[in-house]
Scaffold this active site. Structure first.
Site, short mmCIF file in Angstrom:
data_model
loop_
_atom_site.label_atom_id
_atom_site.label_comp_id
_atom_site.label_asym_id
_atom_site.label_seq_id
_atom_site.Cartn_x
_atom_site.Cartn_y
_atom_site.Cartn_z
N ASP A 79 -123.56 -107.97 -9.35
CA ASP A 79 -122.50 -107.46 -8.48
C ASP A 79 -121.38 -108.51 -8.48
OD1 ASP A 79 -120.81 -106.64 -6.51
OD2 ASP A 79 -122.37 -106.17 -5.04
N LYS A 127 -112.43 -104.59 -5.72
CA LYS A 127 -111.48 -105.56 -5.15
C LYS A 127 -110.29 -105.86 -6.06
CE LYS A 127 -114.77 -107.68 -1.96
NZ LYS A 127 -114.32 -107.31 -0.64
N TYR A 165 -124.51 -109.28 0.01
CA TYR A 165 -123.66 -108.21 0.55
C TYR A 165 -123.29 -107.30 -0.61
CZ TYR A 165 -120.25 -105.70 3.29
OH TYR A 165 -119.57 -104.71 3.96
C1 LIG Z 1 -120.31 -108.59 -3.71
C2 LIG Z 1 -119.81 -107.37 -2.99
N1 LIG Z 1 -120.28 -106.16 -3.32
C3 LIG Z 1 -119.86 -105.04 -2.73
C4 LIG Z 1 -118.91 -105.09 -1.72
C5 LIG Z 1 -118.44 -103.83 -1.06
O1 LIG Z 1 -117.13 -103.54 -1.45
P1 LIG Z 1 -116.23 -102.53 -0.61
O2 LIG Z 1 -115.93 -103.18 0.70
O3 LIG Z 1 -115.00 -102.32 -1.48
O4 LIG Z 1 -117.00 -101.27 -0.46
C6 LIG Z 1 -118.38 -106.32 -1.35
C7 LIG Z 1 -117.39 -106.41 -0.27
O5 LIG Z 1 -117.10 -107.44 0.28
C8 LIG Z 1 -118.84 -107.49 -1.99
O6 LIG Z 1 -118.37 -108.70 -1.67
#
Ligand SMILES: Cc1ncc(COP(=O)(O)O)c(C=O)c1O
Length: 433
Positions: free
Chosen positions: A243, A272, A158
Site C-alpha cells: 500500500d 493521494k 492504515y
Molecule cells: C497507506 C494508506 N492507505 C490507504 C489510505 C486511504 O486513502 P483515502 O483516504 O484516499 O481513502 C490512506 C489514507 O491516509 C493511507 O495513508
C-alpha cells in the site's frame, strides 16, 4: 460570538467580513457536516482555506501557512500546479467524465505510463477515486485470484475506512464499532519478519503492508523486512500487496518506497499524490497473471463508474511526467535530509519532550515523549504559520509531509517554527510542575 444565519455562498472572500465568513462556515460544519470535528479544528485554530499555491495555504484572514500536512500526502506537486491545471482544463474542453462504453485514451495512457515506472511486473492498472477504493480492489483481487480468504495485515497500519479496507486497518479504535468486519484478517506487529512468516500460510490470499507506515506514526521497518515478506509470500503462494497510497510517487525519496529495497509486490495501491493535487484518483496495479485471472470470466468483475475518468487521468498523466522530469524523488531526499537534520538538532536540545525524529524523504515524524503535547504543538505551529497534524493512529507523532517542491528557505522557516514551538511548550510544561 453569535453565528450569522447567512445562507449565502460568498464567491469573493474580499467582499465579506472575514469573521462573519468564518463563523458561518464553522456553524455549517457544526450543524451539517461533523460537530465534533468542527470543535477539534476550531480548537486547534484552523481557519477557512480560501487560496493555495505551491507550498502555501492562505486562510480567510489572509494568514499564510507553509503546508507541512500536504493533504496527508496529497500535495506532492504543491497546490494548483499550473501545468496540471492546464492539462485538466484542456481535457474539460473535450471530454470530462467518461461514457465508459468507448475506449478512453487517457486511461490507456495513464495505465501504460504507470507500468513503465512501477517496480517489477505491475503491468496492469485498475482506476478508482481514492486510497480506500484502491485497497478494496486489491483485497478483492487477492481473494479472487488465490481462491483463499485469509489476509495478513500489520498492527498500526492504515489502509482506509470502507469495510474491506477497514478490516485490514490495524487500529482497534476505528474498527471496533463496525464489527463484525470482513472475516479472516490476522494482524502481526509491523517490522517483525518472523511474526509475518508465522502468520502467512497455505490459506493466505495476501499480506498487505505499507513499506513505511504513515498513519501509524511514520514507522520505518528494519532493512530486509520487505524482502522477508516477499519470501514468506512466495513460499506459500500468497500475494504481496504494497500500500503505497501515502509513501509512493516520490514522497519517501524514491519513486516508490519499496524501490529502496528493490522488492516488487504482486499488487500495489496508489492514490493521494497520483491526481497531482488537482483531481482525486486511486489506482490498483497488478501483474498480468492477476488481472487475467480476475477478469477472465467476467470483464466487469470489478468496476467503478467514475474510476479512470478522463479528467483525473489527465491530471495523473501530467503529474507522473513532472515527477520524473523534475526528479522530485531526489528533491524529496535533499529537503527531507535538511528537515530531518534540523529536527534532530532540536531533539538533542529537548530530549525530555521529543522522544525521536525519524523519516525518509519528506515523510518525517516527530514523536513526543508524552501524550497530549501533540495537540498543543499543532496549535503553536499554526500560530507561527506552519500547518501540520498528528498521525491518525499515533497522536504522539507529528507528521511532516510538505510538497516536494518546498524550498530550502521554507524548510528553514519550518525548522525555526518547530524550535520556537517546542521552546514555548517546554516553558509551559515547566510552569506546570
Ligand atoms: C497507506 C494508506 N492507505 C490507504 C489510505 C486511504 O486513502 P483515502 O483516504 O484516499 O481513502 C490512506 C489514507 O491516509 C493511507 O495513508
Amino acid at each position: 460570538m453569535r453565528p450569522t444565519k447567512s445562507a449565502g455562498f460568498p464567491s469573493n472572500i474580499l467582499s465579506v467580513n472575514p469573521e462573519e465568513f468564518y463563523v458561518d462556515v464553522f456553524e455549517k460544519y457544526s450543524q451539517h457536516l461533523n460537530p465534533s470535528l468542527a470543535k477539534l479544528m476550531g480548537f486547534a485554530g484552523f481557519g477557512v482555506e480560501v487560496f493555495a499555491e505551491g507550498s502555501i495555504i492562505r486562510d480567510h484572514e489572509g494568514r499564510e501557512f507553509i503546508d507541512c500536512l500536504g493533504g496527508y500526502g496529497t500535495f506532492t506537486f504543491g497546490h494548483r500546479h499550473p501545468e496540471i491545471i492546464e492539462a485538466v482544463k484542456n481535457q474539460l474542453d473535450n471530454i470530462a467524465l467518461s461514457g465508459k462504453a468507448f475506449f478512453s485514451a487517457n486511461a490507456a495512457n495513464l495505465a501504460a505510463n504507470l507500468a513503465a515506472i512501477a517496480p517489477g511486473n505491475l503491468q496492469y492498472a485498475f482506476f478508482s477515486n481514492s486510497g480506500t477504493e484502491a485497497v478494496e480492489a486489491a483485497l478483492k483481487m487477492a481473494k479472487a485470484v488465490t481462491g483463499r480468504q485469509k489476509i495478513v495485515s500489520t498492527e498500526g497500519s492504515y489502509h482506509g475506512k470502507t469495510i474491506g479496507a477497514l478490516s485490514t486497518t490495524g487500529r482497534e479504535k476505528y474498527r471496533k464499532r463496525f464489527e463484525p468486519l470482513m472475516p479472516g484478517v490476522e494482524f502481526v506487529p509491523y517490522g517483525d519478519s518472523a511474526a509475518a512468516a508465522a502468520a502467512i500460510d497455505a490459506n493466505t490470499a495476501a499480506m498487505i503492508v505499507e513499506p513505511i507506515q504513515g498513519e501509524g506514526g511514520i514507522i520505518l521497518p528494519p532493512d530486509g523486512y520487505l524482502a522477508s515478506l516477499r519470501e514468506s509470500c512466495d513460499r506459500h503462494g500468497a500475494l504481496l500487496i504494497f500500500d503505497e497510497v501515502q509513501s509512493g510517487l516520490g514522497r519517501a525519496g524514491y519513486l516508490f518506497a519499496c524501490d529502496r529495497e528493490g522488492i516488487a509486490p504482486d499488487i500495489m495501491t496508489l492514490a493521494k499524490a497520483l491526481g497531482g493535487g488537482i483531481m482525486p484518483i486511486g489506482a490498483t496495479l497488478g501483474t498480468p497473471a492477476i488481472f487475467e485471472s480476475l477478469y477472465r470470466e467476467n470483464p466487469l468483475a470489478h468496476t467503478s463508474t467514475f474510476g479512470g475518468n478522463p479528467l483525473a487521468c489527465a491530471a495523473a498523466i501530467k503529474a507522473l511526467e513532472i515527477l520524473v522530469r523534475d526528479d522530485l524523488a531526489e528533491k524529496s531526499r535533499t529537503r527531507g535530509d535538511q528537515m530531518l537534520a534540523g529536527f534532530q538538532r532540536i531533539q538533542s536540545q529537548y530530549p525530555d519532550i521529543i522522544a525521536e525524529v525519524r523519516g525518509r524523504g519528506l515523510m518525517i515524524g516527530l514523536e513526543f515523549a508524552m501524550d497530549e503535547v501533540g495537540e498543543l504543538v499543532v496549535a503553536q505551529l499554526l500560530k507561527r504559520g506552519v500547518c501540520v497534524a498528528y498521525a491518525l493512529n499515533n497522536p504522539r507523532v507529528l507528521r511532516f509531509e510538505p510538497p516536494l517542491v518546498i524550498t530550502a528557505e521554507q524548510v528553514d522557516a519550518v525548522i525555526l517554527a518547530v524550535e520556537e514551538s517546542i521552546s514555548e511548550t517546554a516553558e509551559l510544561l515547566a510552569s506546570l510542575v
